[in-house]
Design a protein around this motif. Structure first.
Motif, short mmCIF file in Angstrom:
data_model
loop_
_atom_site.label_atom_id
_atom_site.label_comp_id
_atom_site.label_asym_id
_atom_site.label_seq_id
_atom_site.Cartn_x
_atom_site.Cartn_y
_atom_site.Cartn_z
N UNK A 69 0.83 -1.20 0.00
CA UNK A 69 0.00 0.00 0.00
C UNK A 69 0.86 1.25 0.00
N UNK A 70 0.61 2.11 -0.96
CA UNK A 70 1.29 3.40 -1.05
C UNK A 70 0.34 4.48 -0.58
N UNK A 71 0.82 5.36 0.28
CA UNK A 71 -0.05 6.41 0.84
C UNK A 71 -0.44 7.44 -0.22
N UNK A 72 0.43 7.70 -1.21
CA UNK A 72 0.17 8.74 -2.20
C UNK A 72 -0.04 8.10 -3.56
N UNK A 73 -1.30 8.05 -3.98
CA UNK A 73 -1.62 7.49 -5.29
C UNK A 73 -2.25 8.55 -6.18
N UNK A 74 -2.04 9.80 -5.84
CA UNK A 74 -2.71 10.88 -6.57
C UNK A 74 -1.84 11.50 -7.64
N UNK A 75 -0.58 11.05 -7.78
CA UNK A 75 0.35 11.77 -8.63
C UNK A 75 0.44 11.31 -10.06
N UNK A 76 -0.07 10.19 -10.46
CA UNK A 76 -0.10 9.63 -11.80
C UNK A 76 1.02 10.11 -12.73
N UNK A 77 1.15 9.61 -13.97
CA UNK A 77 0.26 8.55 -14.44
C UNK A 77 0.55 7.20 -13.77
#
Length: 262
Positions: free
Chosen positions: A66-74
């Motif tokens: 699990x990664x806490x930051x998944x908002x940075x894409x792509x």
């Protein structure tokens, strides 16, 4: 995070087939929580990413870590080593045995408390009407009662939605899918679009098609009393009251079918 490939541990078999040709995720998440992130695809489908563990939704993807930051894409999903999990609840051949197993799993003498919305006047009336419709196999009354539950309560998945998902799991298993016929499925999914949350509507859309979370699938398809009890315990731990609300729907549907020949 730029150009990140997310290693997938497990996902539903139907979802895997959809993602094989395009495993990329939308640029922006639909909603983010401490232990899960939701993405909405261009065609309106919902994807939920969470850490290792049982698939919490038929549209869930369990990552290797699990990664806490998944908002940075792509972001791209690496499906190479992922387990494809069959999340379908199918009609049973021996209804008597299945009912005994489900009764064993659902026979908690001290069930977890449900959300307050289910005990409201609207909730009580809709639940009672739904049970009557199941016993009578009345599709029109079932639709009316189910629409009274959809969107009932607060939260990401309102209590009424969770309850109805539990009902539909029992009907898929013990009543040959009734009443998830095309007309009923269309009515419920169409009503859910405006009556509940995006996540709640996604759960209902999959439920009328016979697709459920892994713990709910495990309970509905249990092959032993101990397996049924373990699955029910896992389901009860889901969400604040989501698991308990789902179990309440399963208990009610099972009781409504008792007078129906197996």
């Amino acid at each position: 995070m730029i150009g990140t490939r997310l290693r997938v541990r497990a996902l539903g078999a139907q979802l895997a087939a959809r993602l094989e040709t395009d495993p990329s995720l939308p640029d922006r998440p639909h909603s983010m929580f401490e232990h899960a992130v939701n993405f909405e695809t261009a065609d309106g489908a919902l994807l939920t990413l969470h850490g290792p563990g049982p698939l919490a939704a038929p549209f869930a993807i369990a990552l290797e870590s699990w990664e806490a930051d998944l908002a940075g894409g792509p972001l791209t999903l690496d499906l190479g080593g992922a387990a494809r999990v069959d999340l379908a609840v199918r009609p049973v051949r021996n209804g008597v045995t299945a009912r005994v197993l489900l009764a064993a799993g659902l026979a908690d003498t001290r069930p977890e408390p449900c959300a307050a919305g289910l005990e409201s006047p609207r909730g009580r009336a809709a639940r009672a009407a739904l049970s009557r419709a199941i016993g009578a196999r009345d599709a029109a009354d079932f639709i009316d009662a189910a629409c009274g539950l959809i969107g009932l309560g607060e939260g990401l998945t309102p209590a009424g939605d969770d309850y109805l998902v539990g009902v539909l799991a029992i009907l898929h298993r013990l009543a040959d899918g009734w009443p998830a016929a095309a007309a009923v499925a269309r009515a419920l999914t169409a009503h859910a679009v405006d009556a509940t949350t995006t996540v709640g509507a996604a759960f209902l859309r999959h439920a009328v098609a016979g697709q459920f979370s892994e713990p709910l699938r495990d309970l509905a398809m249990a092959k032993s009393p101990s397996g049924a009890r373990a699955a029910a315990a896992a389901l009860a731990r889901m969400g604040a009251t989501s698991g308990a609300d789902t179990l309440a729907g399963m208990r009610a549907a099972l009781a409504a079918l008792e007078a129906t020949p197996a």
